[in-house]
Design a protein around this motif. Sequence first.
Motif, short mmCIF file in Angstrom:
data_model
loop_
_atom_site.label_atom_id
_atom_site.label_comp_id
_atom_site.label_asym_id
_atom_site.label_seq_id
_atom_site.Cartn_x
_atom_site.Cartn_y
_atom_site.Cartn_z
N GLU A 211 0.81 -1.22 0.00
CA GLU A 211 0.00 0.00 0.00
C GLU A 211 0.85 1.27 0.00
O GLU A 211 0.49 2.28 -0.57
CB GLU A 211 -0.92 0.02 1.22
CG GLU A 211 -1.85 1.24 1.24
CD GLU A 211 -2.43 1.52 2.61
OE1 GLU A 211 -2.55 0.59 3.44
OE2 GLU A 211 -2.76 2.70 2.88
N GLN A 212 1.99 1.24 0.71
CA GLN A 212 2.83 2.45 0.90
C GLN A 212 2.09 3.52 1.68
O GLN A 212 2.42 4.71 1.56
CB GLN A 212 3.30 3.02 -0.45
CG GLN A 212 4.06 2.03 -1.29
CD GLN A 212 4.50 2.65 -2.61
OE1 GLN A 212 3.77 2.65 -3.60
NE2 GLN A 212 5.73 3.17 -2.65
N GLY A 213 1.10 3.12 2.45
CA GLY A 213 0.34 4.07 3.26
C GLY A 213 -0.13 3.34 4.51
O GLY A 213 0.19 2.16 4.73
N ILE A 214 -0.90 4.04 5.33
CA ILE A 214 -1.26 3.48 6.64
C ILE A 214 -2.73 3.09 6.75
O ILE A 214 -3.20 2.72 7.82
CB ILE A 214 -0.94 4.50 7.75
CG1 ILE A 214 -1.64 5.83 7.45
CG2 ILE A 214 0.54 4.68 7.93
CD1 ILE A 214 -1.53 6.84 8.56
N VAL A 215 -3.47 3.17 5.64
CA VAL A 215 -4.91 2.93 5.72
C VAL A 215 -5.21 1.49 6.14
O VAL A 215 -6.00 1.26 7.08
CB VAL A 215 -5.58 3.28 4.37
CG1 VAL A 215 -7.03 2.85 4.37
CG2 VAL A 215 -5.46 4.77 4.09
N GLN A 218 -3.99 0.79 9.79
CA GLN A 218 -4.81 1.45 10.82
C GLN A 218 -6.19 0.81 10.93
O GLN A 218 -6.79 0.84 12.00
CB GLN A 218 -4.93 2.94 10.51
CG GLN A 218 -3.60 3.66 10.63
CD GLN A 218 -3.68 4.91 11.48
OE1 GLN A 218 -4.76 5.44 11.71
NE2 GLN A 218 -2.54 5.37 11.97
N ASP A 277 -11.18 12.86 2.66
CA ASP A 277 -10.57 11.79 1.86
C ASP A 277 -11.36 11.62 0.57
O ASP A 277 -12.58 11.79 0.58
CB ASP A 277 -10.58 10.47 2.65
CG ASP A 277 -9.59 10.50 3.80
OD1 ASP A 277 -8.63 11.27 3.73
OD2 ASP A 277 -9.81 9.75 4.76
N VAL A 280 -5.67 14.71 -0.92
CA VAL A 280 -4.47 15.03 -0.13
C VAL A 280 -3.74 16.19 -0.80
O VAL A 280 -3.73 16.30 -2.02
CB VAL A 280 -3.50 13.83 0.05
CG1 VAL A 280 -4.05 12.84 1.06
CG2 VAL A 280 -3.23 13.14 -1.28
N ARG A 307 -3.73 15.62 -4.82
CA ARG A 307 -4.21 14.39 -5.46
C ARG A 307 -5.67 14.11 -5.11
O ARG A 307 -6.11 14.36 -3.98
CB ARG A 307 -3.34 13.20 -5.03
CG ARG A 307 -1.86 13.47 -5.22
CD ARG A 307 -1.02 12.24 -4.96
NE ARG A 307 0.40 12.60 -4.90
CZ ARG A 307 1.41 11.73 -5.02
NH1 ARG A 307 1.14 10.45 -5.20
NH2 ARG A 307 2.66 12.13 -4.95
N GLY A 374 -3.34 6.74 -3.46
CA GLY A 374 -2.81 8.10 -3.58
C GLY A 374 -1.49 8.10 -4.34
O GLY A 374 -1.09 9.10 -4.92
N ALA A 375 -0.78 6.97 -4.32
CA ALA A 375 0.48 6.85 -5.04
C ALA A 375 0.22 6.44 -6.49
O ALA A 375 -0.79 5.81 -6.79
CB ALA A 375 1.37 5.81 -4.36
N ALA A 397 3.53 0.75 9.32
CA ALA A 397 3.63 2.19 9.61
C ALA A 397 3.51 3.04 8.35
O ALA A 397 3.83 4.23 8.38
CB ALA A 397 4.91 2.51 10.36
#
Lengths: 431, 431
Positions: A211-215, A218, A277, A280, A307, A374-375, A397
């Motif tokens: 993912e490269q994110g925290i969604v 979390q 959301d 961003v 984005r 988002g990426a 993280a």
Amino acid sequence: MNTPLIQAPAREMLMLLEGLAAFSAPGPGVTRLLYTPEWLQAQQFLQERMAGMGLAVRTDRVGNVYGRLGGSQPDSKVILTGSHIDTVLNGGKYDGAYGIAAAMTALNYLQQTFGQPLRTLEVVSFSEEEGSRFPLTFWGSGHVTGLYDGSEAETAADSEGVTIKSAMEACGLSSEHPLGDLRDLGDHKAVAAGQTAARTDIGAFVELHIEQGIVLEQSALQIGVVQAIAGQRRFTVKVGGTANHAGTTPMLHRRDALAGAAEMLLELERSAVEAGDPLVATSGRLEVYPGTSNVIPGDVQFTLDIRHSEAKRLESFCSGVMAGFEDIAARRGLTLEVVRTLSTAPAPMDQGLSRTLEQICLSQGRTFRTMISGAGHDAQLFASGCRTAMIFVPSRAGISHSPDEYSSLEELAAGLDVLTAMLYELAYKES
Amino acid sequence: MNTPLIQAPAREMLMLLEGLAAFSAPGPGVTRLLYTPEWLQAQQFLQERMAGMGLAVRTDRVGNVYGRLGGSQPDSKVILTGSHIDTVLNGGKYDGAYGIAAAMTALNYLQQTFGQPLRTLEVVSFSEEEGSRFPLTFWGSGHVTGLYDGSEAETAADSEGVTIKSAMEACGLSSEHPLGDLRDLGDHKAVAAGQTAARTDIGAFVELHIEQGIVLEQSALQIGVVQAIAGQRRFTVKVGGTANHAGTTPMLHRRDALAGAAEMLLELERSAVEAGDPLVATSGRLEVYPGTSNVIPGDVQFTLDIRHSEAKRLESFCSGVMAGFEDIAARRGLTLEVVRTLSTAPAPMDQGLSRTLEQICLSQGRTFRTMISGAGHDAQLFASGCRTAMIFVPSRAGISHSPDEYSSLEELAAGLDVLTAMLYELAYKES
């Protein structure tokens, strides 16, 4: 859904991942820039492994590596899956490489378990996506989809002045030998030797990626079913005031470019939070001139990265922000100059494929959610030309582009099984 | 007030100023850094001119140049006037030099017009004030007032590693010959050869200087009577957040150090405007890390420069700002580190001398106002040890430390006449 139980060998995938991580320039993490010796060795390593799995292996003129498992219905379009082999400087070992290692493992498992597919399956290791060495992102998938035609290779150069063309020649890639060992293939005319136009033989593209994110972390979920890859706008904003003596200029006689920029950045943040959301908005770089502690800033320059997954909302947010900036500049007697440096459209994923992914997650007992990426990813280049799907697994993280990038074997294995089931649905099921 | 009409020769002063401007390193404006060949030539030029005016000339161990007009009351303390001969890199020709040229012209005029004074008059050309070459400001006046004792010369070095000591030796200044041609003097024991302690023989110090700000120009007044030189506090503020992917990190999951810093800077500006003149607060330098357009800033470092003429208000403003910063950091989950890098106390000018200056302005028909100096000056070092006064003339557009620094001959002449009358009051009137 009538899908057999999929239990692809995750340890085999992990060994491929670890094997790839060894091809790196010295330094922390993994550094594998386009057309470097470590990049070439990694692509050669993959060709050997693909050949060992019984896949028909070839490369194309920009060094994308393909492993092909021919289908019994030769007129069907190709089901393509994979990701990119290049990394950022001091990146991690999962970004890109995971999607390739999982795709190879999936194809090998499917062939061994279910034999020849109806529709041809191909795994691809794209030569480049990050834009870390040359100022062109998506160099690999961009050739397959027609973003690039190859003429860029003559002029685009790295920070040391080496052109893409000469870097390609150093890797044995040239216009005389545009496709590597195409002779091994011979079963599909659309990828004929000398191919310079975009491929038109692809029926679907599926990309598995961290993912490269925290969604996901979390929300403690295993799988993200990507609905769209966000469009991006990037800007450079220049704010002009008057540099003056910090001690002798009363507060009400100042035209402080940094105070104006600070107000703009707070307004940007407030608007972005209000928009909600998946919007961003980020300012990652800011420079102050003259940059002396006892001089009021005369000029400030900062970047914006905005984005959203929907083109209209991205457009209206950017317009609103710029109008707000103009108000702030006018009220403060500052000059404002905005230059757009990048604009990519949002890329919606195929709704039917996304529903199939959700059904696979349900049937496998995976926890999941739909989400926006988002990426940017190679998949966004395929979305307008063929059915495209994208699968995420959690990143610890949310860290990526770092040696600390990490996803557990369990998380990686879940993604592998979902990808494998998806490829089964696409290539083995009667349509 | 019973003061004769003063009409000092402004063109003589202007020729001194123009003469000094010729002693400059190449490049725009005037560059005359401490202990460079152009600095030495300028001080030698002044010694010659002072000697030509019949003043007793000497230098001290740090290269301050004095021209002395002995009084008829040898036990009276010295009336000192002057400013600094050094400039910033590519500075103007008025900052510092004007105060010296005017003082020399005034002494020459007073001697020619009124003969020997009751109290000794001295003009001084301080060797250094700006801190542009070595990391020590007020090197000249700091020796006269006891801020420095000379030991700093061994260690403090310029950007090329040259120590003050070796730079002094290159100018013929050494511990063996601490005072230049002191033999010419011989009439005052307090400035004896080998003097290393601060001077205790000074009864008053008067400095004439360009404003370096826009207050006089904006109010269209000729003279500023300085009530106090503002105290300064400088800080370096470090704000720590989490660097993260600009595309994959939702707005509400960010710890954006730049957004936090922006809020702090706006709060600083709001508080400073609310506090009102003469408080000024500036952030002149700000750096963002990692400083990449698609990465949320993880760390930001910025400077603060805060000035006020009253110590208590300066202190309470700084405390209030820091408390506000802490609240912002806590609410945003950011770390905050504040380091104080400079603290100078406000220097109130002598109220009696200021009243005398106002009366002189009234009697000469000069428009004037009382004001605070936001910039630092040599006078601030004298304020705690003797009666000190400071006179400002307008700076065009408030520009200083620039080749564009400018004050008209008319403006310079008005300041010269006020200074001359002030020196007459101090040195010629029976007390």
